[in-house]
Design an enzyme around this catalytic site. Structure first.
Site, PDB file in Angstrom:
ATOM      1  N   CYS A   1       1.896 -15.639 -43.824  1.00 19.17           N
ATOM      2  CA  CYS A   1       1.162 -15.697 -42.555  1.00 19.17           C
ATOM      3  C   CYS A   1      -0.336 -15.913 -42.803  1.00 19.17           C
ATOM      4  O   CYS A   1      -0.758 -17.032 -43.035  1.00 19.17           O
ATOM      5  CB  CYS A   1       1.461 -14.457 -41.729  1.00 19.17           C
ATOM      6  SG  CYS A   1       1.197 -14.735 -39.983  1.00 19.17           S
TER       7      CYS A   1
ATOM      8  N   HIS B   1       6.995 -14.504 -41.464  1.00 20.17           N
ATOM      9  CA  HIS B   1       7.110 -13.297 -42.288  1.00 20.17           C
ATOM     10  C   HIS B   1       8.517 -13.172 -42.868  1.00 20.17           C
ATOM     11  O   HIS B   1       9.358 -12.458 -42.328  1.00 20.17           O
ATOM     12  CB  HIS B   1       6.796 -12.053 -41.448  1.00 20.17           C
ATOM     13  CG  HIS B   1       5.364 -11.943 -41.053  1.00 20.17           C
ATOM     14  ND1 HIS B   1       4.416 -11.392 -41.872  1.00 20.17           N
ATOM     15  CD2 HIS B   1       4.722 -12.331 -39.934  1.00 20.17           C
ATOM     16  CE1 HIS B   1       3.235 -11.441 -41.268  1.00 20.17           C
ATOM     17  NE2 HIS B   1       3.394 -12.004 -40.093  1.00 20.17           N
TER      18      HIS B   1
ATOM     19  N   GLU C   1       9.447 -11.498 -45.217  1.00 26.21           N
ATOM     20  CA  GLU C   1       9.705 -10.120 -45.673  1.00 26.21           C
ATOM     21  C   GLU C   1      10.526  -9.317 -44.671  1.00 26.21           C
ATOM     22  O   GLU C   1      11.112  -8.304 -45.021  1.00 26.21           O
ATOM     23  CB  GLU C   1       8.391  -9.393 -45.993  1.00 26.21           C
ATOM     24  CG  GLU C   1       7.477  -9.073 -44.817  1.00 26.21           C
ATOM     25  CD  GLU C   1       6.481 -10.182 -44.501  1.00 26.21           C
ATOM     26  OE1 GLU C   1       6.756 -11.351 -44.851  1.00 26.21           O
ATOM     27  OE2 GLU C   1       5.438  -9.882 -43.886  1.00 26.21           O
TER      28      GLU C   1
HETATM   29  N1  GLN Z   1      -4.580 -13.293 -38.206  1.00 25.47           N
HETATM   30  C1  GLN Z   1      -3.677 -14.397 -38.307  1.00 25.47           C
HETATM   31  C2  GLN Z   1      -3.218 -14.870 -36.947  1.00 25.47           C
HETATM   32  O1  GLN Z   1      -3.268 -14.139 -35.984  1.00 25.47           O
HETATM   33  C3  GLN Z   1      -2.477 -14.052 -39.183  1.00 25.47           C
HETATM   34  C4  GLN Z   1      -1.614 -12.972 -38.639  1.00 25.47           C
HETATM   35  C5  GLN Z   1      -0.690 -12.389 -39.661  1.00 25.47           C
HETATM   36  O2  GLN Z   1      -0.902 -12.492 -40.851  1.00 25.47           O
HETATM   37  N2  GLN Z   1       0.339 -11.690 -39.216  1.00 25.47           N
HETATM   38  O3  GLN Z   1      -2.795 -15.981 -36.796  1.00 25.47           O
END
Ligand code: GLN
Length: 551
Positions: free
Chosen positions: A387, A516, A518
């Site tokens: 992400c 994600h 994970e």
């Molecule tokens: N801050 C980034 C976004 O909002 C990544 C978010 C995250 O890593 N879950 O797009």
């Protein structure tokens, strides 16, 4: 069809003794007896979901396919039970109040005065029953948040009492409570557990089983005392001592016939499955020995070591799952990105077999993370960006390979002239209205993987679905510029608009994902990306060992 059974699990004496693990292990054991077991978690807080809670305060925010933002316990249940859960499995006091108050505003109570009892309790009972009905559960295991005696969770306890009163043969109460061994005394004390059970009694709840959490197994003397003073049969006190791994808890429970005793109360018979694969897993966990140094770089790291495991629990677990697959033990080096800003990347990352940058928000420490990614790219250390880790890798490549010196995400610098990561208009509107709750790009989204890439090698197919939680996205205006310098876009949304996976040419393994992975890894089924990342890290370690030997 037999009626759905319900098991409520409360906590006693103190928090953080592993109630979630006890619930997951008991559920696993019941599942291994051939029953369809569905877990439900009840949270005490007034947040409607966990999405707005700071991770350093409450641990990881876990996301299900349907986009619900939950507590990390839901992740534990998914991993233990190999189930995909949803908003049906997660109840917060905020959600309960919100539903009741909204119904009142809609005249749903037709003029009645609306009260905590019965209306909040009815709402809780309905949600728990609905969770069982929707998933056609044989047994619903409900974890009550917090410990007995708190004001905050009293309506959950009351709901459990009412359910049992209405349906004596189908509802049980398990109390997970801690027996401390004060070092100065040197023996295990049962009094706090007795007091905790008396607290339950004062709410007109008599537990059917006690799970006795302690450093060591409960001995006969303590068992007899607990049985005597808590009005119970000694065999209904289940010992739950500290063990080498959480996967052994279910096996410990099985040795004491915990599930069989429960099934007997429900007048059900164990059906022919077993815990063999779980037993095998517990063995593997013990035997995976070769340490594999993996750096995890991010912020949130300055709060003290014990918090980290909670903030990134799914990442940690996924790395372990992949490690077991390869017979290695990932040894995690948590590196605070602000330390990299101060000392340079080499000081903290030299000798690492792989680098992970997990999800995150905000601008603190990002320059340090970008430096770490640059180091991994240049030194050809395997890289997995999750992400934020994918977004920051894109920025690093833009700045240092494509010459876009000011490349940034508008989350970090809203005025940047080279917004390689930007926000979509509909997301921006939400932020302007301060509409933060459950409004990110959340939950399962389809992705099309491009053949001939590292991502395709891992997944072995083109159609995948992964879970998201973010507001910002790859800016397509920079696509061709970045592709020219070696960025490979190896996964997009089916319509091609959203970039979901990026990787790098001429690097042993460098993959960033907008989602994600994970959240979908399982102990016996590591996520393909984690599996291949750890595979590449093992190769990296072997190749550097080889160079050292030959030099
Ligand atoms: N801050 C980034 C976004 O909002 C990544 C978010 C995250 O890593 N879950 O797009």
């Amino acid at each position: 069809m037999p009626k759905t059974k319900f098991i409520f699990v409360s906590g006693g004496v103190m928090s953080s003794v592993g109630k979630g693990i006890a619930v997951a292990s008991l559920s696993k054991l019941l599942q291994s007896k051939g029953y369809r077991v569905v877990p439900v978690k009840c949270e005490n807080y007034l947040n409607v979901d966990a999405g707005t809670i700071r991770p350093a305060e409450h641990g990881e925010v876990f996301v299900c396919d349907d986009g619900i933002e939950t507590d990390q316990d839901i992740g534990t249940y998914e991993r233990f039970l190999d189930l995909s859960l949803s908003r049906d499995n997660f109840i917060t006091m905020g959600l309960v109040y919100q539903t009741v108050i909204q119904r009142e505003r809609n005249f749903g109570y037709e003029g009645e005065d609306v009260e905590a009892i019965p209306h909040l309790c009815d709402e809780i009972i309905n949600r728990i029953k609905e969770a069982g009905r929707k998933s056609r559960a044989d047994i619903v295991v409900v974890e009550l948040g917090g410990t007995a005696g708190e004001y905050q969770n009293i309506f959950y306890y009351e709901a459990s009492r009412i359910m049992k009163l209405r349906n004596k043969d189908s509802v049980l109460h398990v109390h997970v409570a801690y027996l401390p061994t004060p070092p100065t005394v040197g023996e295990m004390k049962s009094k706090p557990v007795q007091t905790s059970v008396h607290l339950l009694n004062s709410m007109a709840i008599q537990p059917d089983f006690i799970v006795a959490r302690a450093q060591r197994p409960v001995d006969r003397k303590r068992r007899e005392r607990l049985a005597m003073f808590c009005n119970m049969d000694g065999d209904d006190i289940i010992s739950n001592p500290d063990l080498d791994s959480v996967y052994e808890v279910a096996l410990k429970f099985d040795e004491q016939n915990f599930a069989d005793r429960i099934l007997k109360r429900f007048r059900l018979k164990p059906k022919g499955r077993d815990l063999d694969d779980w037993r095998q897993l517990a063995e593997t966990v013990k035997s995976a020995a070769a340490p594999l140094p993996i750096a995890v770089v991010g912020k949130y790291f300055s709060t003290g070591d014990y918090v980290l495991g909670d903030v990134y629990v799914s990442v940690l677990e996924s790395l372990k799952h992949a490690g077991w697959y390869h017979g290695v033990k990932p040894e995690l080096h948590w590196v605070d990105s602000e330390k990299i800003e101060a000392d340079g990347a080499a000081k903290h990352l030299a000798g690492m077999a792989g680098l992970v940058v997990p999800g995150g928000f905000g601008s603190r420490g990002v320059e340090g993370i970008i430096q770490a990614i640059q180091y991994a790219r240049e030194q050809k250390i395997p890289y997995l960006g999750l992400c934020y880790g994918m977004q920051l890798a894109t920025i690093e490549i833009a700045r240092h390979l494509a010459g876009l010196d000011e490349a940034n995400s508008t989350e970090i610098n809203s005025k940047t002239k080279q917004p390689v990561i930007h926000i979509m208009p509909e997301q921006e509107k939400k932020l302007l209205k301060r509409d933060y709750g459950a409004t990110m790009r959340l939950g399962a989204w389809d992705c099309e993987v491009v053949r001939g890439t590292k991502a395709y090698e891992a997944y072995g197919k083109t159609d995948i679905s992964e879970r998201h939680r973010h507001r910002y996205e790859f800016n397509n205006a920079y696509k061709s510029k970045l592709e020219k310098v070696g960025l490979v876009i190896s996964g997009t949304s089916p319509d091609g608009h959203l970039v979901e996976i990026v990787e790098l040419k001429d690097h042993p393994w460098f993959v960033g994902v907008q989602f994600h992975p994970e959240f979908k890894s399982r102990p016996l089924r590591p996520h393909p990306l984690f599996r291949d990342f750890i595979g590449a890290a093992v190769a990296q370690l072997n190749s550097t060992a080889g160079t050292e030997k030959s030099s």
